[in-house]
Scaffold this motif. Structure first.
Motif, PDB file in Angstrom:
ATOM      1  N   THR A  54      62.374  62.186  23.337  1.00 48.55           N
ATOM      2  CA  THR A  54      63.757  62.138  22.851  1.00 48.55           C
ATOM      3  C   THR A  54      64.519  61.047  23.587  1.00 48.55           C
ATOM      4  O   THR A  54      64.504  60.989  24.821  1.00 48.55           O
ATOM      5  CB  THR A  54      64.460  63.488  23.055  1.00 48.55           C
ATOM      6  N   ARG A  55      65.199  60.194  22.835  1.00 43.42           N
ATOM      7  CA  ARG A  55      65.916  59.061  23.405  1.00 43.42           C
ATOM      8  C   ARG A  55      67.358  59.459  23.719  1.00 43.42           C
ATOM      9  O   ARG A  55      68.079  59.945  22.847  1.00 43.42           O
ATOM     10  CB  ARG A  55      65.887  57.879  22.427  1.00 43.42           C
ATOM     11  N   VAL A  56      67.739  59.227  24.972  1.00 37.56           N
ATOM     12  CA  VAL A  56      69.090  59.556  25.431  1.00 37.56           C
ATOM     13  C   VAL A  56      69.706  58.294  26.025  1.00 37.56           C
ATOM     14  O   VAL A  56      69.209  57.765  27.022  1.00 37.56           O
ATOM     15  CB  VAL A  56      69.068  60.683  26.489  1.00 37.56           C
ATOM     16  N   GLU A  57      70.757  57.797  25.408  1.00 36.93           N
ATOM     17  CA  GLU A  57      71.427  56.607  25.934  1.00 36.93           C
ATOM     18  C   GLU A  57      72.153  56.960  27.234  1.00 36.93           C
ATOM     19  O   GLU A  57      72.747  58.028  27.360  1.00 36.93           O
ATOM     20  CB  GLU A  57      72.417  56.072  24.903  1.00 36.93           C
ATOM     21  N   LEU A  58      72.107  56.027  28.163  1.00 34.74           N
ATOM     22  CA  LEU A  58      72.612  56.307  29.505  1.00 34.74           C
ATOM     23  C   LEU A  58      73.427  55.122  30.006  1.00 34.74           C
ATOM     24  O   LEU A  58      73.061  53.964  29.801  1.00 34.74           O
ATOM     25  CB  LEU A  58      71.423  56.566  30.439  1.00 34.74           C
ATOM     26  N   SER A  59      74.543  55.414  30.655  1.00 31.14           N
ATOM     27  CA  SER A  59      75.362  54.344  31.228  1.00 31.14           C
ATOM     28  C   SER A  59      76.091  54.861  32.465  1.00 31.14           C
ATOM     29  O   SER A  59      76.319  56.068  32.613  1.00 31.14           O
ATOM     30  CB  SER A  59      76.384  53.830  30.207  1.00 31.14           C
ATOM     31  N   ILE A 139      68.465  67.077  30.911  1.00 26.40           N
ATOM     32  CA  ILE A 139      67.342  67.773  30.278  1.00 26.40           C
ATOM     33  C   ILE A 139      67.843  68.653  29.137  1.00 26.40           C
ATOM     34  O   ILE A 139      67.270  68.674  28.035  1.00 26.40           O
ATOM     35  CB  ILE A 139      66.577  68.607  31.326  1.00 26.40           C
ATOM     36  N   LEU A 140      68.938  69.383  29.384  1.00 24.08           N
ATOM     37  CA  LEU A 140      69.512  70.226  28.333  1.00 24.08           C
ATOM     38  C   LEU A 140      70.040  69.377  27.176  1.00 24.08           C
ATOM     39  O   LEU A 140      69.891  69.742  26.001  1.00 24.08           O
ATOM     40  CB  LEU A 140      70.639  71.086  28.912  1.00 24.08           C
ATOM     41  N   LEU A 141      70.648  68.241  27.506  1.00 23.40           N
ATOM     42  CA  LEU A 141      71.170  67.360  26.460  1.00 23.40           C
ATOM     43  C   LEU A 141      70.036  66.812  25.602  1.00 23.40           C
ATOM     44  O   LEU A 141      70.154  66.737  24.370  1.00 23.40           O
ATOM     45  CB  LEU A 141      71.952  66.210  27.088  1.00 23.40           C
ATOM     46  N   ALA A 142      68.925  66.433  26.248  1.00 18.85           N
ATOM     47  CA  ALA A 142      67.780  65.923  25.486  1.00 18.85           C
ATOM     48  C   ALA A 142      67.264  66.986  24.523  1.00 18.85           C
ATOM     49  O   ALA A 142      66.915  66.687  23.371  1.00 18.85           O
ATOM     50  CB  ALA A 142      66.671  65.481  26.437  1.00 18.85           C
ATOM     51  N   ALA A 143      67.224  68.245  24.982  1.00 19.52           N
ATOM     52  CA  ALA A 143      66.781  69.330  24.102  1.00 19.52           C
ATOM     53  C   ALA A 143      67.748  69.509  22.936  1.00 19.52           C
ATOM     54  O   ALA A 143      67.334  69.736  21.788  1.00 19.52           O
ATOM     55  CB  ALA A 143      66.662  70.629  24.899  1.00 19.52           C
ATOM     56  N   GLU A 144      69.039  69.382  23.212  1.00 21.17           N
ATOM     57  CA  GLU A 144      70.043  69.518  22.151  1.00 21.17           C
ATOM     58  C   GLU A 144      69.935  68.371  21.147  1.00 21.17           C
ATOM     59  O   GLU A 144      70.021  68.581  19.933  1.00 21.17           O
ATOM     60  CB  GLU A 144      71.437  69.547  22.777  1.00 21.17           C
ATOM     61  N   ARG A 148      68.961  68.591  17.223  1.00 17.55           N
ATOM     62  CA  ARG A 148      69.823  67.984  16.209  1.00 17.55           C
ATOM     63  C   ARG A 148      69.034  67.002  15.345  1.00 17.55           C
ATOM     64  O   ARG A 148      69.187  66.971  14.122  1.00 17.55           O
ATOM     65  CB  ARG A 148      70.992  67.268  16.890  1.00 17.55           C
ATOM     66  N   GLU A 149      68.186  66.198  15.977  1.00 17.26           N
ATOM     67  CA  GLU A 149      67.387  65.229  15.226  1.00 17.26           C
ATOM     68  C   GLU A 149      66.418  65.929  14.280  1.00 17.26           C
ATOM     69  O   GLU A 149      66.202  65.481  13.150  1.00 17.26           O
ATOM     70  CB  GLU A 149      66.631  64.316  16.193  1.00 17.26           C
ATOM     71  N   GLU A 150      65.820  67.036  14.753  1.00 17.52           N
ATOM     72  CA  GLU A 150      64.916  67.792  13.881  1.00 17.52           C
ATOM     73  C   GLU A 150      65.676  68.372  12.691  1.00 17.52           C
ATOM     74  O   GLU A 150      65.189  68.344  11.558  1.00 17.52           O
ATOM     75  CB  GLU A 150      64.244  68.916  14.670  1.00 17.52           C
ATOM     76  N   LYS A 151      66.877  68.878  12.947  1.00 16.25           N
ATOM     77  CA  LYS A 151      67.698  69.421  11.863  1.00 16.25           C
ATOM     78  C   LYS A 151      68.062  68.321  10.869  1.00 16.25           C
ATOM     79  O   LYS A 151      67.980  68.514   9.649  1.00 16.25           O
ATOM     80  CB  LYS A 151      68.971  70.052  12.435  1.00 16.25           C
ATOM     81  N   GLN A 152      68.453  67.156  11.398  1.00  9.68           N
ATOM     82  CA  GLN A 152      68.799  66.034  10.524  1.00  9.68           C
ATOM     83  C   GLN A 152      67.587  65.580   9.715  1.00  9.68           C
ATOM     84  O   GLN A 152      67.721  65.225   8.541  1.00  9.68           O
ATOM     85  CB  GLN A 152      69.349  64.876  11.355  1.00  9.68           C
ATOM     86  N   ALA A 153      66.404  65.606  10.361  1.00  9.55           N
ATOM     87  CA  ALA A 153      65.188  65.209   9.647  1.00  9.55           C
ATOM     88  C   ALA A 153      64.884  66.192   8.519  1.00  9.55           C
ATOM     89  O   ALA A 153      64.494  65.788   7.414  1.00  9.55           O
ATOM     90  CB  ALA A 153      64.015  65.131  10.616  1.00  9.55           C
TER      91      ALA A 153
END
Length: 254
Positions: A54-59, A139-144, A148-153
């Motif tokens: 899962t890709r999580v943008e970070l800054s 880690i929790l955000l990546a799971a969320e 969400r991505e699975e739901k969108q798919a």
């Protein structure tokens, strides 16, 4: 200052740069131990943490304080000189910014877009001491994000299937309508052919009774019956004139 596109997404003042990079490096090292990787998208200027696919943008950014700009003595003198000296093309007004942005040293780690999370320095707790909270939050955000991505798919697949079903039904309706219209056309031609034959038979019968069946009328009867056969969809026959290609219209001028 902002980092170039090909490096980590860091937007801080010069005085906070080293600390921001230390925070980023600590995150990268921690997640590397967990099997995660980091990618830099130079085109979009994103730093992406990849947690179990899962890709999580970070800054890492710094909060700055804005205040109205007050001209320095040098800036004031430059403006006064501009108005006193003759102006000529290419001579620019020594403008100054409306606001100044002051460093605060307060850093924020932002992850994700939607959904997203952020952690920042507080008066009592700097980000370094919130590190375990940041790691577990990522880690929790990546799971969320993954959920969400699975739901969108799934929703996208449902929309695709619905569109395909709609297109298939519309194509069936179009084909069925075309077949039905062709059926009506054929039936109409058949009725017209039958009506023509009945009329020609009536003409022939009347002429025979009146002894008026001339050679010219016989030729016409043959011609009319041929046209009825040409119109009848049950009979495969072509007409030398009506089925011939349309001739090319001659030019108006030679």
């Amino acid at each position: 200052m902002s980092a170039p596109a090909e490096v980590l997404h860091v937007e801080v003042t010069r005085g906070s740069l080293e600390r921001a990079l230390d925070l980023f490096n600590a995150l990268i090292f921690e997640f590397a131990k967990r099997g995660s990787t980091v990618e830099v998208d130079a085109e979009k200027k994103w730093t992406v943490l990849i947690i179990e696919g899962t890709r999580v943008e970070l800054s890492v950014t710094e909060r700055v304080r804005r205040k109205e700009h007050v001209d320095t003595p040098e800036e004031t003198k430059a403006k006064e000189r501009y108005w006193k000296l003759p102006r000529y093309p290419g001579r620019e007004y020594p403008g100054t910014p409306r606001h100044d942005y002051l460093a605060t040293g307060i850093l924020t780690i932002t992850a994700g877009r939607w959904p997203s999370r952020s952690w920042n320095d507080t008066e009592r707790t700097p980000l370094e001491r919130r590190f375990p909270e940041v790691v577990s939050g990522l880690i929790l955000l990546a799971a969320e994000i993954h959920a969400r991505e699975e739901k969108q798919a799934r929703e996208a697949e449902q929309r695709r299937l619905a569109k395909e079903h709609y297109a298939r039904i519309m194509e069936q309706r179009k084909r069925e309508r075309g077949l039905f219209e062709a059926l009506e056309t054929e039936a109409t031609k058949w009725e017209r052919a039958a009506r023509l034959r009945a009329y020609v038979d009536a003409v022939e019968h009347a002429a025979t009774l009146e002894d008026e069946l001339t050679d010219e009328l016989v030729d016409w009867i043959d011609w009319a019956r041929t046209k009825a056969d040409w119109l009848d969809p049950m009979i495969r026959v072509s007409d030398l004139i009506l089925d011939a290609p349309e001739p090319e219209k001659p030019a108006l001028w030679w």
